[in-house]
Design an enzyme around this catalytic site. Sequence first.
Site, mmCIF file in Angstrom:
data_model
loop_
_atom_site.group_PDB
_atom_site.id
_atom_site.type_symbol
_atom_site.label_atom_id
_atom_site.label_comp_id
_atom_site.label_asym_id
_atom_site.label_seq_id
_atom_site.Cartn_x
_atom_site.Cartn_y
_atom_site.Cartn_z
ATOM 1 N N HIS A 30 0.594 1.170 -1.272
ATOM 2 C CA HIS A 30 1.608 0.237 -0.771
ATOM 3 C C HIS A 30 1.295 -1.203 -1.163
ATOM 4 O O HIS A 30 2.196 -2.013 -1.336
ATOM 5 C CB HIS A 30 1.755 0.366 0.746
ATOM 6 C CG HIS A 30 2.559 1.550 1.153
ATOM 7 N ND1 HIS A 30 3.322 1.594 2.294
ATOM 8 C CD2 HIS A 30 2.737 2.756 0.558
ATOM 9 C CE1 HIS A 30 3.930 2.773 2.380
ATOM 10 N NE2 HIS A 30 3.578 3.494 1.348
ATOM 11 N N HIS A 32 0.521 12.836 -2.693
ATOM 12 C CA HIS A 32 0.713 13.717 -1.539
ATOM 13 C C HIS A 32 -0.127 14.996 -1.605
ATOM 14 O O HIS A 32 0.078 15.911 -0.820
ATOM 15 C CB HIS A 32 2.210 14.029 -1.385
ATOM 16 C CG HIS A 32 2.992 12.806 -1.037
ATOM 17 N ND1 HIS A 32 4.356 12.732 -1.065
ATOM 18 C CD2 HIS A 32 2.573 11.565 -0.645
ATOM 19 C CE1 HIS A 32 4.750 11.520 -0.714
ATOM 20 N NE2 HIS A 32 3.687 10.788 -0.464
#
Length: 723
Positions: A98, A266
Amino acid sequence: MDGNEIRTGGKCPVMHGAITETGTTVMDWWPKSLNLDILHQHDRKANPLAGFNYREEVKSLDFDGLKKDLLALMTDSQDWWPADWGHYGGLFIRMSWHAAGTYRLADGRGGASTGNHRFAPLNSWPDNANLDKARRLLWPIKKKYGNKLSWADLMVLAGTVAYESMGLKTFGFAFGREDIWAPEKDVYWGAEKEWLAPSDNRYDDVTNPSTMENPLAAVQMGLIYVNPEGVNGKPDPLATAQQVRETFARMAMDDEETFALTVGGHTVGKCHGNGSADLLGAEPEGAGLEEGGLGWMNNTTRGIGANTVTSGIEGAWTTHPTKWDNGYLHMLLNHDWELRKSPAGAWQWEPVDIKEEDKPVDAENPAIRRNPIMTDADMAMKMDPIYREIAERFYQNPALLDDAFARAWFKLTHRDMGPKDRYIGPEAPQEDLIWQDPVPAGRKDYDVAAVKAQIAAAGLSVSDMVATAWDSARTFRGSDLRGGANGARIRLAPQKDWEGNEPARLTRVLSVLEPIAAASGASLADVIVLAGNLGVEKAAKAAGVALDLPFAPGRGDASDAMTDAASFAPLEPVADGFRNWLKKDYVVSAEELLLDRAQLMGLTAPEMTCLIGGMRVIGTNHGGTRHGVFTDRVGALTTDFFVNLTDMAFKWVPKGANLYEIQDRNSGAVKWTATRVDLVFGSNSVLRAYAEVYAQDDNKEKFVRDFAAAWTKMMNADRFDLA
Ligand code: HEM
């Protein structure tokens, strides 16, 4: 309480006269006024380490010790924020991603290189929920290594070491990101006034992702990339795939890189939505001071560990979420998935049918097994035909995924650090990567004076020399340290064909300079700058000032093979206030574009003023137009631009959207023509104050010296080898 109450001695019992909150600034009264503040951010006075040279000091960091400490921290679960499965890896990786994922190719802004994640608005974006906890968990390490380790480096390193600890062979890591000490004022994150306002606000047509407003890359205000539940929260993997593709392309990632990043991201960690988001307090910037700078606190129930609510989606993607393995593709491709709601009410995909032993265990209680999940973006990796093809290929050959992910992760987290010469530390990779815009080192041992004499004898005009050097240097942007004169990419596609580079003139000038470079051993990049310097010196001489500009040889010439033409397209100028040029179909106000460019170039407002004033009298105007020449003595580095601009003998008469006539106030005779950019320097109260400095009789020579300094700064903006 408002300002009036204070001043009329109203309700506030304590006398205070300063504006300590925003909301009553000049920009609020006149929202359209130019925000010159963006040129003066990160003042030394706001830097508690002013004078400290981070990039030097980090070289003596105990790299091995730091890595050992980080590895230990990964599995040192803290009661105040327990680690899922006893491993913080997933959380740290999400933080690094992020921090880096705000980068956008269009203007090079965003990204991880400044540590901006600590500050608003990013620290409080809905998508960054609970990353405040990740930074707090890192605090003991930051505290221990102190000034030698910036937050910016630490935040990227933490995710990288997390991957290593889970079994990935990374592509390396480079230190060298220097922290800022205040929020950035220049980055445009979108016009919405509401978090997560519908995507439609930033698209002409939300079903066509390429219509997203530039330079934005994220689909909604407060998100790093796409909405995990689907376009505007409506699950539809194929529609989401289109948004993922566009969003990641705007972060400079192609399909394979995008796929590798999503899958690799992920492969570890989990989503958090086991509870109700309604119980969460305000984000850090809006939270009460008793929260100690943290946000999203749940002070009513146990909102940590297995009860954490972050995105609202709940569950892990793989059977072993603390291991780097091929479990994600195994899970995605070998099951059918159906839509369900998480405990927090978010849309997520769960397997229709799954063997008990393939389910991941609960993040806190290994005796319980939970369904894995996929977000809508994960489903896009299976349903979109292009991603599906990559999925099959990588599933058959996991080594391909390992390599593609390691490289894409390195690119994601290092893209805005500039060329690889700037990398610091024992694990910085040496391989040349095309997105680093590699430039070989140029020679320094040639006879600079002799080359300069040959240029002087070649008969180019002052305007030709200065305009070409400027065009070569002006692509530089400090946001991601791309562009600039080094490499002489102005002679390569696509730059040689850009309208703003005046291809016909450029070809003519280069045909004179190239043989001089070839014969002398100097790079063409050096010769272009030397010619520009010569032009400036001649213009100064014509104004009666002797000038000998400093010059450091050593620029290199880049090659076509090491130039990713497509990724240079965003560096193309569509406007250049310095050269008084605006693409005809461009409607944004010219002075805003000037300010944006000056900020990207790292110029202060006085430097910008000098450069404009000088370019106008040197006569570098685009296409040789007389617009904004503003002097009768073209080619001499006089202060005429400022003198005439501030002289009440002339009046300014609009002649179209961007053009003005400068008329003699008494006779009405047209003296010159000007553009909006010229006149801003006479009308904006701050810029006029600068213009007046140079219009004063006593500052004629100062102007030449200041122009020379700003010019030299621009010519050397990308000389990282000199820093
Ligand atoms: C395609 C776009 C992506 C979407 C829509 C997406 C969405 C999400 C969501 C909703 C979560 C759950 C956050 C929470 O509730 O704690 C999450 C977690 C995570 N994401 Fe992504 N993500 C994307 C891409 C990536 C990429 C590119 C990476 C890294 C390379 C990444 C790494 C992670 C990690 C490691 C976690 C787990 C966090 C934890 O364990 O606490 N994601 N992502």
